[in-house]
Each structure stands twice: as C-alpha cells, then as structure tokens.
Design a protein around this motif. Structure first.
Motif, PDB file in Angstrom:
ATOM      1  N   ASP A 109     102.122 137.835  42.491  1.00 33.01           N
ATOM      2  CA  ASP A 109     101.404 139.104  42.455  1.00 33.01           C
ATOM      3  C   ASP A 109     102.087 140.101  43.386  1.00 33.01           C
ATOM      4  OD1 ASP A 109      99.644 141.166  42.260  1.00 33.01           O
ATOM      5  OD2 ASP A 109      97.854 139.989  42.699  1.00 33.01           O
ATOM      6  N   GLN A 110     102.412 141.288  42.859  1.00 33.93           N
ATOM      7  CA  GLN A 110     103.154 142.260  43.652  1.00 33.93           C
ATOM      8  C   GLN A 110     102.368 142.744  44.863  1.00 33.93           C
ATOM      9  OE1 GLN A 110     104.004 145.567  41.091  1.00 33.93           O
ATOM     10  NE2 GLN A 110     101.912 145.770  40.354  1.00 33.93           N
ATOM     11  N   SER A 111     101.050 142.647  44.817  1.00 35.60           N
ATOM     12  CA  SER A 111     100.258 143.086  45.964  1.00 35.60           C
ATOM     13  C   SER A 111     100.412 142.152  47.165  1.00 35.60           C
ATOM     14  CB  SER A 111      98.775 143.177  45.575  1.00 35.60           C
ATOM     15  OG  SER A 111      98.279 141.910  45.190  1.00 35.60           O
ATOM     16  N   LEU A 112     100.854 140.907  46.921  1.00 30.34           N
ATOM     17  CA  LEU A 112     101.031 139.969  48.026  1.00 30.34           C
ATOM     18  C   LEU A 112     102.212 140.330  48.904  1.00 30.34           C
ATOM     19  CD1 LEU A 112     100.374 136.547  46.258  1.00 30.34           C
ATOM     20  CD2 LEU A 112      98.791 137.910  47.615  1.00 30.34           C
ATOM     21  N   SER A 113     103.098 141.177  48.417  1.00 29.54           N
ATOM     22  CA  SER A 113     104.252 141.576  49.217  1.00 29.54           C
ATOM     23  C   SER A 113     103.891 142.596  50.287  1.00 29.54           C
ATOM     24  CB  SER A 113     105.347 142.150  48.309  1.00 29.54           C
ATOM     25  OG  SER A 113     104.875 143.293  47.612  1.00 29.54           O
ATOM     26  N   MET A 114     102.648 143.073  50.267  1.00 25.86           N
ATOM     27  CA  MET A 114     102.214 144.087  51.222  1.00 25.86           C
ATOM     28  C   MET A 114     101.185 143.511  52.185  1.00 25.86           C
ATOM     29  SD  MET A 114     103.876 146.743  50.358  1.00 25.86           S
ATOM     30  CE  MET A 114     105.096 146.807  49.054  1.00 25.86           C
ATOM     31  N   PRO A 115     101.131 144.025  53.420  1.00 24.65           N
ATOM     32  CA  PRO A 115     100.036 143.649  54.320  1.00 24.65           C
ATOM     33  C   PRO A 115      98.691 144.077  53.733  1.00 24.65           C
ATOM     34  CG  PRO A 115     101.814 144.721  55.537  1.00 24.65           C
ATOM     35  CD  PRO A 115     102.129 144.891  54.077  1.00 24.65           C
ATOM     36  N   GLU A 116      97.641 143.391  54.133  1.00 25.97           N
ATOM     37  CA  GLU A 116      96.330 143.668  53.557  1.00 25.97           C
ATOM     38  C   GLU A 116      95.842 145.081  53.861  1.00 25.97           C
ATOM     39  OE1 GLU A 116      93.786 140.631  54.990  1.00 25.97           O
ATOM     40  OE2 GLU A 116      94.584 139.090  53.657  1.00 25.97           O
ATOM     41  N   ASP A 117      96.288 145.684  54.963  1.00 24.17           N
ATOM     42  CA  ASP A 117      95.848 147.029  55.324  1.00 24.17           C
ATOM     43  C   ASP A 117      96.837 148.110  54.897  1.00 24.17           C
ATOM     44  OD1 ASP A 117      97.846 146.257  57.005  1.00 24.17           O
ATOM     45  OD2 ASP A 117      96.856 146.935  58.864  1.00 24.17           O
ATOM     46  N   GLY A 455     102.948 123.257  65.770  1.00 23.66           N
ATOM     47  CA  GLY A 455     103.151 124.439  66.617  1.00 23.66           C
ATOM     48  C   GLY A 455     103.752 125.603  65.857  1.00 23.66           C
ATOM     49  N   GLY A 456     104.787 125.311  65.074  1.00 23.11           N
ATOM     50  CA  GLY A 456     105.406 126.383  64.293  1.00 23.11           C
ATOM     51  C   GLY A 456     104.565 126.842  63.133  1.00 23.11           C
ATOM     52  N   ILE A 457     103.738 125.935  62.601  1.00 18.07           N
ATOM     53  CA  ILE A 457     102.927 126.302  61.438  1.00 18.07           C
ATOM     54  C   ILE A 457     101.754 127.193  61.834  1.00 18.07           C
ATOM     55  CG2 ILE A 457     101.404 125.354  59.660  1.00 18.07           C
ATOM     56  CD1 ILE A 457     103.228 122.926  59.543  1.00 18.07           C
ATOM     57  N   VAL A 458     101.130 126.901  62.958  1.00 17.56           N
ATOM     58  CA  VAL A 458      99.954 127.677  63.380  1.00 17.56           C
ATOM     59  C   VAL A 458     100.312 129.135  63.592  1.00 17.56           C
ATOM     60  CG1 VAL A 458      98.279 127.959  65.245  1.00 17.56           C
ATOM     61  CG2 VAL A 458      98.770 125.684  64.346  1.00 17.56           C
ATOM     62  N   VAL A 459     101.507 129.406  64.073  1.00 12.42           N
ATOM     63  CA  VAL A 459     101.926 130.793  64.307  1.00 12.42           C
ATOM     64  C   VAL A 459     101.896 131.593  63.006  1.00 12.42           C
ATOM     65  CG1 VAL A 459     103.825 132.252  65.079  1.00 12.42           C
ATOM     66  CG2 VAL A 459     103.316 130.124  66.270  1.00 12.42           C
ATOM     67  N   LEU A 460     102.255 130.949  61.884  1.00 14.66           N
ATOM     68  CA  LEU A 460     102.298 131.649  60.604  1.00 14.66           C
ATOM     69  C   LEU A 460     100.917 132.097  60.131  1.00 14.66           C
ATOM     70  CD1 LEU A 460     104.819 129.321  58.739  1.00 14.66           C
ATOM     71  CD2 LEU A 460     105.285 131.570  59.721  1.00 14.66           C
ATOM     72  N   ALA A 461      99.862 131.461  60.637  1.00  8.08           N
ATOM     73  CA  ALA A 461      98.507 131.824  60.218  1.00  8.08           C
ATOM     74  C   ALA A 461      98.132 133.224  60.679  1.00  8.08           C
ATOM     75  CB  ALA A 461      97.500 130.819  60.755  1.00  8.08           C
ATOM     76  N   PHE A 462      98.781 133.735  61.714  1.00  9.63           N
ATOM     77  CA  PHE A 462      98.448 135.054  62.259  1.00  9.63           C
ATOM     78  C   PHE A 462      99.383 136.148  61.754  1.00  9.63           C
ATOM     79  CE2 PHE A 462      97.177 131.794  65.320  1.00  9.63           C
ATOM     80  CZ  PHE A 462      95.826 132.093  65.469  1.00  9.63           C
ATOM     81  N   ALA A 463     100.252 135.830  60.800  1.00  3.96           N
ATOM     82  CA  ALA A 463     101.157 136.834  60.249  1.00  3.96           C
ATOM     83  C   ALA A 463     100.378 137.848  59.413  1.00  3.96           C
ATOM     84  CB  ALA A 463     102.235 136.164  59.400  1.00  3.96           C
ATOM     85  N   LYS A 464     100.773 139.113  59.472  1.00  4.14           N
ATOM     86  CA  LYS A 464     100.103 140.148  58.695  1.00  4.14           C
ATOM     87  C   LYS A 464     100.520 140.112  57.234  1.00  4.14           C
ATOM     88  CE  LYS A 464      99.259 144.160  60.229  1.00  4.14           C
ATOM     89  NZ  LYS A 464      99.367 145.557  60.685  1.00  4.14           N
ATOM     90  N   SER A 465     101.706 139.645  56.963  1.00  5.29           N
ATOM     91  CA  SER A 465     102.182 139.570  55.587  1.00  5.29           C
ATOM     92  C   SER A 465     101.448 138.465  54.834  1.00  5.29           C
ATOM     93  CB  SER A 465     103.694 139.305  55.565  1.00  5.29           C
ATOM     94  OG  SER A 465     104.134 139.078  54.242  1.00  5.29           O
ATOM     95  N   GLN A 466     100.941 138.811  53.655  1.00  7.79           N
ATOM     96  CA  GLN A 466     100.226 137.823  52.853  1.00  7.79           C
ATOM     97  C   GLN A 466     101.157 136.739  52.324  1.00  7.79           C
ATOM     98  OE1 GLN A 466      96.873 139.517  50.305  1.00  7.79           O
ATOM     99  NE2 GLN A 466      98.147 141.340  50.564  1.00  7.79           N
ATOM    100  N   ILE A 467     102.418 137.082  52.127  1.00 11.13           N
ATOM    101  CA  ILE A 467     103.372 136.080  51.657  1.00 11.13           C
ATOM    102  C   ILE A 467     103.529 134.971  52.693  1.00 11.13           C
ATOM    103  CG2 ILE A 467     105.828 135.687  51.226  1.00 11.13           C
ATOM    104  CD1 ILE A 467     105.940 138.168  49.631  1.00 11.13           C
ATOM    105  N   PHE A 468     103.615 135.324  53.964  1.00 12.68           N
ATOM    106  CA  PHE A 468     103.741 134.312  55.007  1.00 12.68           C
ATOM    107  C   PHE A 468     102.464 133.499  55.124  1.00 12.68           C
ATOM    108  CE2 PHE A 468     107.295 136.948  56.261  1.00 12.68           C
ATOM    109  CZ  PHE A 468     108.194 136.024  56.750  1.00 12.68           C
ATOM    110  N   GLN A 469     101.323 134.131  54.981  1.00 14.33           N
ATOM    111  CA  GLN A 469     100.066 133.404  55.095  1.00 14.33           C
ATOM    112  C   GLN A 469      99.889 132.406  53.958  1.00 14.33           C
ATOM    113  OE1 GLN A 469      96.855 136.209  55.310  1.00 14.33           O
ATOM    114  NE2 GLN A 469      97.557 137.139  57.215  1.00 14.33           N
ATOM    115  N   ILE A 470     100.219 132.829  52.737  1.00 11.49           N
ATOM    116  CA  ILE A 470      99.938 132.007  51.562  1.00 11.49           C
ATOM    117  C   ILE A 470     101.048 131.004  51.304  1.00 11.49           C
ATOM    118  CG2 ILE A 470      99.598 132.077  49.055  1.00 11.49           C
ATOM    119  CD1 ILE A 470      98.224 134.781  49.429  1.00 11.49           C
ATOM    120  N   PHE A 471     102.288 131.496  51.205  1.00 14.76           N
ATOM    121  CA  PHE A 471     103.378 130.638  50.754  1.00 14.76           C
ATOM    122  C   PHE A 471     104.057 129.868  51.875  1.00 14.76           C
ATOM    123  CE2 PHE A 471     103.048 133.881  47.457  1.00 14.76           C
ATOM    124  CZ  PHE A 471     102.938 133.083  46.338  1.00 14.76           C
ATOM    125  N   TYR A 472     103.775 130.206  53.116  1.00 12.80           N
ATOM    126  CA  TYR A 472     104.387 129.470  54.214  1.00 12.80           C
ATOM    127  C   TYR A 472     103.341 128.730  55.046  1.00 12.80           C
ATOM    128  CZ  TYR A 472     108.707 131.767  52.979  1.00 12.80           C
ATOM    129  OH  TYR A 472     109.820 132.178  52.296  1.00 12.80           O
TER     130      TYR A 472
END
Length: 524
Positions: A109-117, A455-472
């Motif tokens: 989905d092209q909207s996932l390439s953008m931050p939620e805000d 440790g490295g995975i938890v950091v990705l949960a706070f990313a603003k990019s939806q791609i990092f949150q979902i796919f990583y």
C-alpha cells in the motif's frame, strides 16, 4: 529473480563473508586475550584489577540460566505426557498457517511509505473519497497493422462497418462490465474520430484549392474547399493514399468551436507516423481504469487489462494480423513484480532451504536425517511466518520476501546447535539425548541468540515510518519468537521421537575427549 532479493542476497553474502573472516581472525585473538585475563585472575571490565584468590578465575561457573535449563526446563519438556501436547500444539499452529497461506495479501500500500502524521495521507484519503476515475490505461497496437486498408481499419475501429469484435468494440464491452474488468469508460478512438473529421459532411477537413495546405475550420477563406467530395465514394472511409494524406492534418488540427474533432490535443502522441508520411507505426487507444484504492485493486486491474489485450491480439490474429496489443498504465511498472511474486517466493525459499540442507549435511558429518529434521523445522517456521503475516496484516512484497529469505538464515541459528548436540550425544535413548542437548545448548541459544536480537528489534517499534513498524519490527519479532519456540520447544521433542540413532563412531570419539560438556569446552 526479483532485483530487490538479488541486491539483498549480494549484500548479505558479502556481510556473511566479512563476518566469517572476522570470526576466524579478530574474534579468536580477542578470545585468546580474554583467556589470559582469566589466567591472571583479572576482572571482566576492570581488567587492570586482580580478583581475590589466585586461580579463582579458572573455575568454571554455571549460570542460573544454565541450571534452569538443565534441572527444570529440559526434564519438564521431555516428560512422557508433555511431548504429545507440544507436538499437537505445533501441528495445530502449522495447520492454521497452511489454511491462511493463500489469504496473505499481495502488494504494498502506497500510504505505508509515509509517516502516519504526513500530509500526504490526506491526499491519499481524498483520492479514494472524491475521485471517480482511475488511472489512464493505453492499449498499444504494435507497428505493422495496415490502417490504409478496409480490413486493417475494421480490426480496430468501432463505428459503422467495423468488426463486431474489433479492438474498440471489445474495450467498449469491457467498460460495460467495469466491476469485473476494471475498465471504467469507453476508449478514445483516434481512428473513429479521424473518420468523422475527414468525412465531407463535416466542416473540419479543408484544404486550400491553390496551395493544397490545410485550412482550419475557423479560417474564413473562400479558397478553402472540402478534403473529399460529397459523392458516395467521398463519404466512405478513406483508404490508401487518401488515408495517409489527411491523417497528418487531423493530428495537427486543434479543436475549435466550429470543429471539435481536431486530433492534435487528444491524439497528438497517439499515432506514430512513419517517415515521409508513408505509413502508420505503433498507435494507442486510451481509456481509464475504475477507481483503484488498494494494492489488490491495482494488481487486479493490470491483470484484467492484460487479459483483455490478449483477447484482442487473438481476435486480430484470426483476421490475418500477427501484431500484438498490450496495455500500459503509469502504475504498471510498480506492480509488475506482484504478478510473479508467488513463484518468486516459492523459488527463493526453496533455494534457501536447499542450500541450508547441503551445508548442514556437510557440517554435521553427512548426517542426512538430522539435516532433514532441521530443514523441516525451518520450513515450519517459514509457514508459520505466513500465518503471522495474515494475522498482523503484513502483505507479501519485495520487502517481506527479503525478510522471509533472511528468516531462513536466522532460523538456522536456533536449530543447528540443538541438532548438533543431539547427534554427538552418547546417551542411550533419543529422549535422553534430546534432554542432554537441550540442557547444554538451550541456555546458549536463549541468551546468545534470542535475547541479543530483542534489543535491536524493540527500537524499530518506535520508528515513525509505517514500513519499519510493519515490515521490520513485526516480521523480525515474529522471526525471533517463532525461531526460539521451534528451536527450544518443538525441535527437542521432534528429535526425541524421530531423531537419528546414535552414531557409534561419534559416540566413541566423544567419550575419548574431555569429559566436560560442550558448553564447558567452549568456555575454556
């Protein structure tokens, strides 16, 4: 192979090579220095400070986690009543994942390439809410069709005297079934508008009687006369030289109040006229898709457009033409990959599993059955990854495919140590060997592989990019959790049931070595 997977594989292969070189050089040297520190009874961090009693640093200590796996976890997991429960739970989860395997969405989905805000999110929402037409789609006819003959014209035009299954007519019929074909409107046909423009009843096509130059309909000049006479022959469709003589005029004529059929605005780039106006090359007929909102809509629209173009090509070939018709839209280049994403996924994962099997067979000392069990466990992890993707709304695309390929390699870490410890165990029964393997290697797998990745995975949960949150974050978290549960829970139970028999040569070699466990040998 998909370019994204190909690029990832090259980078990953180079990273593994560099890591291997560092392991056999720098890491071994650092371990040697650490052994000297222990021999001198120096502290870990403050290496300049000596410990209390001499020789205390050489005493091997058992951690609480090691004692937990040896004394509590391993005996409990491999009890006679616990093993069937474990197998039933994992088989049930596997069955669920297989059931939802074909329900995982395909696309990005092209909207996932953008931050939620992001303000672009409002743009995407407005497109789906207010837009009543989708992207334009062009059905291109390759060069070679003879447009100057009645037969060639009838294959594509949609007016009176044209074939009932012509290109324009098939696109018109497809637009009537827009919910299925994703074609929203009847096509813009340059050849039909050209016939209307050139007919003598119209005031559009005029030439100067003296110079032979084209006269626009807005030009008031008594010397401008109709291109074709008001005779029965003149009222017919132009053929041969007449067709090519007036076509460049049509394509250069701008629409005006007296003649709205001028083709310069609508068809200036739709017709490729060959050199010296001798023939017509490739042309296109434009229409619009219906409103497309999700990746599934875009993929289905592209697939249906290709199906329609294939039917048109087949129909034209029956009429004596051997030239292909193909569709094009601006978004096709982004969604082309999804037409073969399933085949690419199966191929890449099978190649990964095959490579793991071959390497495992070699490194385990030609233990074929151990390698099979290990690959089956990794395959279960991959299938369960698809189940997690369906539950968590993760679609299958180039990004998730790269993560799936990477999960094959990461899963090896969770399974290989337990499997090898089982194969070298000298215990009598499979259950005892599985318990020994889990007791000695379970804590290392849990602390050295599982916990270090969180440790490295938890950091990705706070990313603003939806791609990092979902796919990583989501996929990496599922990757580690599934790998840990299969490696520390399912694999020991599976080995206790179907593990390879004791290798007498390895058992004898193990007995002749130092009596310590493999964990203690690694510590020293």
């Amino acid at each position: 192979m998909m370019p994204a997977v190909h690029t990832f594989s090259l980078f990953a292969g180079m990273a593994v090579l560099i890591d291997f070189l560092l392991q056999i050089t720098c890491f071994v040297s650092l371990l040697g220095l650490d052994v000297k520190r222990q021999e001198n009874n120096r502290l870990d961090i403050l290496c300049c400070v000596r410990g209390g009693e001499d020789g205390a640093g050489l005493q091997a200590s058992e951690s609480c986690l090691f004692r937990f796996f040896r004394d509590s976890y391993s005996p409990l997991l491999l009890k006679a009543w616990m093993r069937p429960i474990v197998m039933a739970v994992f088989v049930g989860v596997l069955s669920f994942s297989i059931a939802v395997l074909n329900k995982v969405e395909i696309g990005l989905d092209q909207s996932l390439s953008m931050p939620e805000d992001s303000y672009v999110m409002d743009y995407f929402r407005s497109l789906s809410q207010f837009l009543h037409a989708g992207p334009p789609v062009y059905f291109v006819v390759e060069e070679g069709l003879d447009y100057t003959s009645l037969q060639g014209q009838s294959l594509v035009c949609g007016g009176m005297g044209c074939n009932n299954d012509s290109l324009v007519q098939q696109l018109f019929d497809a637009a009537e079934l827009d919910a299925y074909t994703r074609i929203g409107f009847a096509p813009s046909s340059w050849i039909d508008d050209y016939f209307d423009w050139v007919k003598p009843q119209s005031s559009c096509c005029r030439v100067h009687s003296g110079s032979g130059q084209f006269c626009n309909a807005s030009v008031a000049d008594p010397g401008c006369i109709r291109c074709r006479p008001l005779t029965p022959e003149g009222k017919q469709r132009p053929q041969g030289g007449d067709f090519m003589r007036f076509l460049p005029m049509f394509l250069s004529d701008n629409p005006n109040p007296k003649c709205g059929k001028g083709g310069h605005a609508a068809y200036g780039s739709a017709v490729n006229i060959l050199g010296n106006d001798t023939g017509v090359g490739a042309t296109y007929f434009m229409t619009y898709h219906t409103v497309l909102q999700t990746s599934a809509d875009f993929i289905d629209a592209m697939r249906k457009a290709r199906l329609i173009a294939g039917n048109i090509t087949q129909t034209m070939s029956q009429g004596g033409s051997n030239y292909r018709v193909f569709p094009y839209s601006v978004f096709y280049v982004f969604y082309e990959q999804y037409l073969t994403i399933i085949e690419d996924t199966v191929f890449n994962l099978c190649v990964s599993l095959g490579a793991i099997f071959l390497v495992t067979v070699v490194l385990l000392g030609c233990e074929l059955w151990s390698a099979v069990i290990m690959c089956v466990t990794i395959a279960m992890i991959l299938v369960n990854m698809f189940g997690v993707m369906w539950l968590w709304g993760i679609s299958l695309n180039a990004v998730s495919l790269v993560n799936l390929v990477m999960s094959c390699g990461i899963s090896v870490e969770f399974c290989s140590h337990i499997t090898r410890a089982f194969t070298v165990s000298a215990k009598g029964s499979r259950v005892a060997r599985a318990e020994e393997a889990l007791s000695h290697m379970g804590s290392s797998v849990f602390s050295g592989i599982t916990l270090t990745k969180f440790g490295g995975i938890v950091v990705l949960a706070f990313a603003k990019s939806q791609i990092f949150q979902i796919f990583y974050f989501r996929m990496y978290l599922a990757m580690v959790l599934l790998g840990a549960t299969h490696g520390l829970v399912f694999l020991p139970v599976l080995l206790s049931y179907t593990g390879p028999s004791v290798n007498k040569a390895k058992s004898l070699a193990t007995q002749q070595r130092h009596r310590g466990t493999e964990r203690e040998q690694l510590n020293f």
